[in-house]
Enzyme design. Structure first.
Site, mmCIF file in Angstrom:
data_model
loop_
_atom_site.group_PDB
_atom_site.id
_atom_site.type_symbol
_atom_site.label_atom_id
_atom_site.label_comp_id
_atom_site.label_asym_id
_atom_site.label_seq_id
_atom_site.Cartn_x
_atom_site.Cartn_y
_atom_site.Cartn_z
ATOM 1 N N GLY A 1 37.015 -63.499 6.909
ATOM 2 C CA GLY A 1 35.562 -63.450 7.015
ATOM 3 C C GLY A 1 35.109 -62.840 8.323
ATOM 4 O O GLY A 1 35.924 -62.386 9.131
ATOM 5 N N ASN B 1 39.051 -64.150 12.931
ATOM 6 C CA ASN B 1 39.378 -63.571 11.632
ATOM 7 C C ASN B 1 40.903 -63.554 11.477
ATOM 8 O O ASN B 1 41.621 -63.231 12.428
ATOM 9 C CB ASN B 1 38.788 -62.160 11.579
ATOM 10 C CG ASN B 1 39.293 -61.368 10.395
ATOM 11 O OD1 ASN B 1 40.370 -60.791 10.441
ATOM 12 N ND2 ASN B 1 38.523 -61.367 9.336
ATOM 13 N N ASP B 2 41.411 -63.883 10.287
ATOM 14 C CA ASP B 2 42.863 -64.044 10.127
ATOM 15 C C ASP B 2 43.649 -62.757 10.410
ATOM 16 O O ASP B 2 44.744 -62.821 10.959
ATOM 17 C CB ASP B 2 43.213 -64.641 8.746
ATOM 18 C CG ASP B 2 42.586 -63.890 7.592
ATOM 19 O OD1 ASP B 2 41.902 -62.869 7.834
ATOM 20 O OD2 ASP B 2 42.775 -64.314 6.440
ATOM 21 N N GLU C 1 36.574 -54.346 8.126
ATOM 22 C CA GLU C 1 36.477 -54.720 6.706
ATOM 23 C C GLU C 1 36.943 -53.536 5.850
ATOM 24 O O GLU C 1 36.215 -53.007 5.001
ATOM 25 C CB GLU C 1 35.042 -55.157 6.348
ATOM 26 C CG GLU C 1 34.672 -56.533 6.885
ATOM 27 C CD GLU C 1 35.507 -57.660 6.278
ATOM 28 O OE1 GLU C 1 36.052 -57.491 5.162
ATOM 29 O OE2 GLU C 1 35.624 -58.720 6.919
ATOM 30 N N CYS D 1 34.022 -54.827 -7.427
ATOM 31 C CA CYS D 1 34.720 -55.577 -6.375
ATOM 32 C C CYS D 1 34.079 -56.949 -6.225
ATOM 33 O O CYS D 1 32.908 -57.139 -6.558
ATOM 34 C CB CYS D 1 34.618 -54.782 -5.068
ATOM 35 S SG CYS D 1 35.437 -55.566 -3.677
ATOM 36 N N CYS E 1 32.950 -58.201 -3.715
ATOM 37 C CA CYS E 1 31.842 -58.156 -2.758
ATOM 38 C C CYS E 1 30.532 -57.734 -3.432
ATOM 39 O O CYS E 1 29.485 -57.772 -2.802
ATOM 40 C CB CYS E 1 32.162 -57.208 -1.604
ATOM 41 S SG CYS E 1 32.111 -55.470 -2.058
ATOM 42 N N CYS F 1 35.643 -50.343 -4.217
ATOM 43 C CA CYS F 1 36.224 -50.637 -2.896
ATOM 44 C C CYS F 1 37.750 -50.479 -2.987
ATOM 45 O O CYS F 1 38.344 -50.667 -4.048
ATOM 46 C CB CYS F 1 35.925 -52.068 -2.481
ATOM 47 S SG CYS F 1 34.205 -52.418 -2.166
ATOM 48 N N GLU G 1 39.936 -52.481 -1.988
ATOM 49 C CA GLU G 1 40.489 -53.762 -2.442
ATOM 50 C C GLU G 1 40.450 -53.904 -3.965
ATOM 51 O O GLU G 1 41.316 -54.544 -4.560
ATOM 52 C CB GLU G 1 39.698 -54.896 -1.777
ATOM 53 C CG GLU G 1 40.340 -56.241 -1.848
ATOM 54 C CD GLU G 1 39.708 -57.224 -0.862
ATOM 55 O OE1 GLU G 1 39.809 -57.000 0.366
ATOM 56 O OE2 GLU G 1 39.096 -58.187 -1.319
HETATM 57 ZN ZN LIG Z 1 34.242 -54.698 -1.873
#
Ligand SMILES: [Zn+2]
Length: 401
Positions: free
Chosen positions: A153, A191-192, A241, A254, A256, A261, A263
């Site tokens: 995040g 953030n990880d 991101e 996606c 989001c 995207c 991802e």
């Molecule tokens: Zn996305």
């Protein structure tokens, strides 16, 4: 006068950091060698080393080799002078590790708690995990320098607040302050993927580098950016991101809310679906790995295409940022050459002239605990990093402990 004193304190701490880092990177090492490498006077080195030995951060090793005269005493980092706790938050639980100052795990645990949309449950679960880890590892609370927490995040690392996490469905959740009050231990949050970048910088493939990128491939696609030796965060902590750069506007939708995207094309769950569709039957993530490993033609074709899509996006990133090294990690690296050969080939062929030739690509073997170890290094970084004027130095943590 006060300013002069502050400058003197800062200079002393800068020198102390320099010495700790030289021992960490090149130990066991003699005082004479420390003086030579640091360009500090032998008297200054003697003073700093005496303080660090007193604090227990450095210990003296019997004797080193010598060609003539008195054999030198060698110094090493005492990795048991303190411990840190690292925690990775996931949708349905947390991974907790206790590490020593060398980021070596002395205890690890998994716990299950549903954290989606429930920050209060997370605070309680973190408290429980810390208490259990201390009991089970036998590490005394006063030896714990701090707790590092990593989660997916947009994180305000300075305030220790999760501004937004679309995986956990959290908004403006304060973590550091309530946990510090409850546990009486300092807490850092980031953030990880940034925590992984910090771990690479201090203990991994990023040691000694000024500019490198850490890309994670797995459930999502993440990016940690280190420029001039610092994590680059952007205006509100949202830089990196990378999974949500749009590479195919007409592509699949996606999580989001947008479409196409990166991802939505190459994350692990998406690859499972793409391969299931290609085979005409549902496969699991484990079966996908098996089929990829055995060279199944349909599966390797899908993974090779995904590798190209990822590689093209990374090539653009390398052209933009000109890093010295690109580190690829995350559970997705288990997919192996089927995906990452084409990724590398695409990066080499699509990056602007000369920028890929000087850069190396490191694909990290992956263990699930790596996320939690990354979180632990948020605290260790405080110990080893050079102090910024006006901020307390990490060694104060040990002096207090
Ligand atoms: Zn996305």
């Amino acid at each position: 006068m006060a300013l002069q004193k502050a400058n003197r304190d800062l200079m002393r701490d800068l020198n102390t950091s320099l010495v700790v880092n030289l021992v960490k990177g090149g130990g066991p090492i003699s005082r004479a060698e420390l003086a030579r490498q640091s360009k500090l006077s032998p008297a200054t080195i003697t003073g700093i080393v005496a303080r660090l030995v007193r604090l227990g951060v450095l210990s003296e090793l019997a004797i080193g080799p010598s060609k003539l005269g008195r054999p030198p005493v060698l110094l090493r980092l005492n990795e048991r002078a303190g411990y840190v706790i690292g925690i990775k938050l996931k949708e349905h639980g947390l991974t907790t590790v206790v590490t020593n100052l060398a980021a070596e795990v002395v205890h690890s645990a998994e716990s299950d708690t549903h954290l989606i949309g429930d920050p209060q449950a997370a605070l309680v679960a973190i408290e429980d995990a810390v208490r259990h880890s201390l009991t089970e590892s036998g590490v005394k609370r006063k030896m714990v320098l701090g707790i590092g927490i990593g989660l997916a995040g947009v994180i305000d690392a300075g305030q220790g607040v999760c501004r937004y996490s679309h995986i956990l469905h959290w908004q403006d959740v304060a973590l550091s302050e309530p946990l510090r009050r409850k546990l009486q231990i300092p807490v850092w949050v980031d953030n990880d993927v940034n925590t992984l970048a910090v771990a690479e910088k201090w203990f991994g493939a990023g040691i000694g580098l000024k500019h490198f990128l850490t890309v994670t491939v797995g459930r999502g696609i993440g990016l940690g950016i280190v420029l001039n030796g610092e994590i680059y965060r952007g205006a509100i902590g949202g830089a990196g991101e990378f999974g949500h750069i749009v590479v195919a506007p007409d592509g699949p939708s996606c999580q989001c809310g947008r479409s196409g995207c990166l991802e939505a094309l190459v994350s692990e769950p998406v690859l499972v679906n793409r391969i299931s569709a290609a085979l005409g039957r549902q496969v699991s993530a484990d079966e996908m790995l098996e089929l990829a490993g055995s060279g199944h033609a349909v599966v390797t074709a899908v993974l090779a295409e995904a590798g190209q899509q990822l590689g093209l996006a990374l090539a653009n990133l390398v052209t933009l940022l000109n890093p010295e090294r690109l580190i690829v990690s995350g559970e997705g690296t288990r997919l192996g050459p089927a995906m990452f050969d084409t990724m590398q080939e695409r990066i080499r062929s699509m990056t602007f002239d000369g920028l890929a030739a000087q850069m190396d690509i490191v694909i990290q073997p992956w263990g699930d605990r790596a996320w939690a170890i990354g979180a632990a290094t948020l605290v260790l970084r405080e110990l080893f990093s050079l102090p910024v004027a006006g901020e307390p130095h990490g060694l104060a943590l040990i002096a207090e402990a």
